[in-house]
Scaffold this motif. Structure first.
Motif: not given
Length: 204
Positions: A1-20
């Protein structure tokens, strides 16, 4: 589950840098985190859709597809989009000469747009009045010139008639003087004198 949370966190961080450019796929999560991943994925998809929509509007492209009705993030942008569409239509109507158009839904811009319409109407009225005055002056000058031409034509006709009469009289005078000469030549002085008197009467 920790890995999944990290995956979601990375996803949101990447989106804040380049949503497109980021991959917003949220598949493959455990049943416990699947609802959260789905919600985050929908938020990011809506954010991407809104970003693309805003970018198109910023570039002046009003043919861009409107975000879906489920994208509540885009509510204000869609409102602005429809206002811009209506404003574009109003500007086209003004270009056709409809100066009754007014904008009352865009704050300070409305005042500037309405002032522009008022000034355009004033300038067109000034141009129209100036053109009408020029037409009236031209018509007045045309009437004056026509009258002058009519007067000159009368004078010309009178002079032409005078010249014609003079030429005719001159020819007649030459004939009559020839007759006088013949009368005097033949010793018919009394007849010649009477003919000279007749010529003098015609000349008077």
């Amino acid at each position: 589950m920790q890995n999944e949370i990290e995956r979601l966190t990375n996803l949101v961080e990447r989106a804040t840098e380049d949503i497109t450019g980021c991959d917003i796929s949220t598949e493959g999560f455990s049943p416990e985190l699947a609802p959260l991943a789905k919600a985050i994925g929908e938020c990011l998809s809506n954010a991407r859709e809104m970003y693309n929509f805003e970018s198109a509007i910023a570039d002046g492209d009003l043919s861009v597809p409107v975000p879906s009705r489920h994208n509540y993030f885009a509510g204000p942008e869609k409102d602005l989009y429809y206002k811009l569409k209506h404003l574009t239509w109003q500007a086209e109507e003004v270009a056709k000469g409809d100066y009754s158009q007014r904008v009352d839904f865009m704050g300070a811009f409305s005042n500037a747009f309405n002032f522009m319409i008022t000034e355009l109407e004033k300038r067109e009225k000034q141009i129209q009045d100036h053109a009408e005055e020029k037409v009236r002056m031209a018509e007045s000058q045309s009437v004056h010139l026509r009258k002058e031409m009519e007067i000159q034509m009368i004078h010309y006709q009178s002079y032409r008639n005078y010249v014609k009469s003079f030429i005719e009289f001159r020819e007649h005078y030459k004939i009559m003087m020839g007759e006088v000469f013949e009368l005097f030549k033949n010793g018919k002085y009394e007849e010649g004198r009477l003919l000279v008197a007749k010529i003098n009467d015609q000349m008077a």
